[in-house]
Design a protein around this motif. Structure first.
Motif, PDB file in Angstrom:
ATOM      1  N   ASN A  65       0.838  -1.190   0.000  1.00  0.00           N
ATOM      2  CA  ASN A  65       0.000   0.000   0.000  1.00  0.00           C
ATOM      3  C   ASN A  65       0.881   1.251   0.000  1.00  0.00           C
ATOM      4  O   ASN A  65       2.112   1.148  -0.031  1.00  0.00           O
ATOM      5  CB  ASN A  65      -0.986  -0.023   1.183  1.00  0.00           C
ATOM      6  N   ASN A  66       0.250   2.423   0.062  1.00  0.00           N
ATOM      7  CA  ASN A  66       1.029   3.659  -0.019  1.00  0.00           C
ATOM      8  C   ASN A  66       1.846   3.943   1.243  1.00  0.00           C
ATOM      9  O   ASN A  66       2.641   4.873   1.269  1.00  0.00           O
ATOM     10  CB  ASN A  66       0.133   4.856  -0.377  1.00  0.00           C
ATOM     11  N   LYS A  67       1.687   3.121   2.282  1.00  0.00           N
ATOM     12  CA  LYS A  67       2.520   3.221   3.483  1.00  0.00           C
ATOM     13  C   LYS A  67       3.697   2.247   3.424  1.00  0.00           C
ATOM     14  O   LYS A  67       4.484   2.164   4.350  1.00  0.00           O
ATOM     15  CB  LYS A  67       1.685   2.930   4.729  1.00  0.00           C
ATOM     16  N   GLY A  68       3.776   1.470   2.338  1.00  0.00           N
ATOM     17  CA  GLY A  68       4.842   0.492   2.186  1.00  0.00           C
ATOM     18  C   GLY A  68       4.565  -0.835   2.872  1.00  0.00           C
ATOM     19  O   GLY A  68       5.446  -1.680   2.968  1.00  0.00           O
ATOM     20  N   GLU A  69       3.331  -1.035   3.338  1.00  0.00           N
ATOM     21  CA  GLU A  69       2.965  -2.271   4.018  1.00  0.00           C
ATOM     22  C   GLU A  69       2.519  -3.316   2.989  1.00  0.00           C
ATOM     23  O   GLU A  69       1.731  -3.007   2.093  1.00  0.00           O
ATOM     24  CB  GLU A  69       1.816  -2.010   4.997  1.00  0.00           C
ATOM     25  N   LYS A  70       3.029  -4.535   3.141  1.00  0.00           N
ATOM     26  CA  LYS A  70       2.658  -5.618   2.225  1.00  0.00           C
ATOM     27  C   LYS A  70       1.197  -5.987   2.444  1.00  0.00           C
ATOM     28  O   LYS A  70       0.778  -6.231   3.568  1.00  0.00           O
ATOM     29  CB  LYS A  70       3.561  -6.830   2.439  1.00  0.00           C
ATOM     30  N   ILE A  71       0.433  -6.005   1.334  1.00  0.00           N
ATOM     31  CA  ILE A  71      -0.971  -6.388   1.457  1.00  0.00           C
ATOM     32  C   ILE A  71      -1.255  -7.755   0.850  1.00  0.00           C
ATOM     33  O   ILE A  71      -2.244  -8.385   1.214  1.00  0.00           O
ATOM     34  CB  ILE A  71      -1.916  -5.316   0.869  1.00  0.00           C
ATOM     35  N   LEU A  72      -0.400  -8.211  -0.051  1.00  0.00           N
ATOM     36  CA  LEU A  72      -0.508  -9.574  -0.565  1.00  0.00           C
ATOM     37  C   LEU A  72       0.708  -9.897  -1.410  1.00  0.00           C
ATOM     38  O   LEU A  72       1.493  -9.020  -1.758  1.00  0.00           O
ATOM     39  CB  LEU A  72      -1.804  -9.804  -1.349  1.00  0.00           C
ATOM     40  N   GLU A  73       0.880 -11.164  -1.717  1.00  0.00           N
ATOM     41  CA  GLU A  73       1.986 -11.599  -2.565  1.00  0.00           C
ATOM     42  C   GLU A  73       1.586 -12.855  -3.325  1.00  0.00           C
ATOM     43  O   GLU A  73       0.610 -13.511  -2.994  1.00  0.00           O
ATOM     44  CB  GLU A  73       3.264 -11.815  -1.755  1.00  0.00           C
ATOM     45  N   GLY A  74       2.348 -13.160  -4.355  1.00  0.00           N
ATOM     46  CA  GLY A  74       2.083 -14.330  -5.172  1.00  0.00           C
ATOM     47  C   GLY A  74       3.238 -14.591  -6.112  1.00  0.00           C
ATOM     48  O   GLY A  74       4.308 -13.996  -5.987  1.00  0.00           O
TER      49      GLY A  74
END
Length: 121
Positions: A65-74
């Motif tokens: 997200n725009n805070k640099g927090e991971k929201i998902l991966e694949g």
């Protein structure tokens, strides 16, 4: 060695150095990673490929997200593709990591989601 021979030798060395530099630069460019992302039907589609057209297989995709927090991966498939239903429709950065020398990123904005929704109406 005459002055003319020295000038010819310097010109030859300059030409050889230029050709070497250009061949290394084009080789690096030919292996650059490209990431293309788009929104369609409330899904985000990711496509990774190298400049020569070869698909990025098993590339690690991270969405932040725009805070640099991971929201998902694949992981990209054999065709270099990955898609997901985003947890929200707003600004996010999609990162594609292949190895230490090859990665790419793509910025999706809230406007991208709005534009995609308008296209389906």
């Amino acid at each position: 060695m005459s002055k003319m021979q020295s000038i010819r030798q310097a010109a030859f060395l300059l030409a050889a150095a230029t050709l070497l530099f250009l061949s290394l630069a084009s080789s690096a460019f030919a292996h650059a990673t490209t990431l293309w992302c788009y929104v369609e039907n409330n899904r985000v589609y990711v496509e990774g490929f190298f400049m020569g057209g070869r698909k990025v297989q098993s590339g690690h995709v991270v969405v932040v997200n725009n805070k640099g927090e991971k929201i998902l991966e694949g992981t990209t498939d054999k065709e270099g593709k990955f898609d997901f239903e985003p947890p929200y429709q707003g600004d996010m950065t999609i990162l594609l990591k292949v190895d230490q020398a090859h990665d790419a990123d793509f910025e999706l904005t809230e406007q991208d989601f709005l534009d995609a929704a308008a296209e389906t109406e």
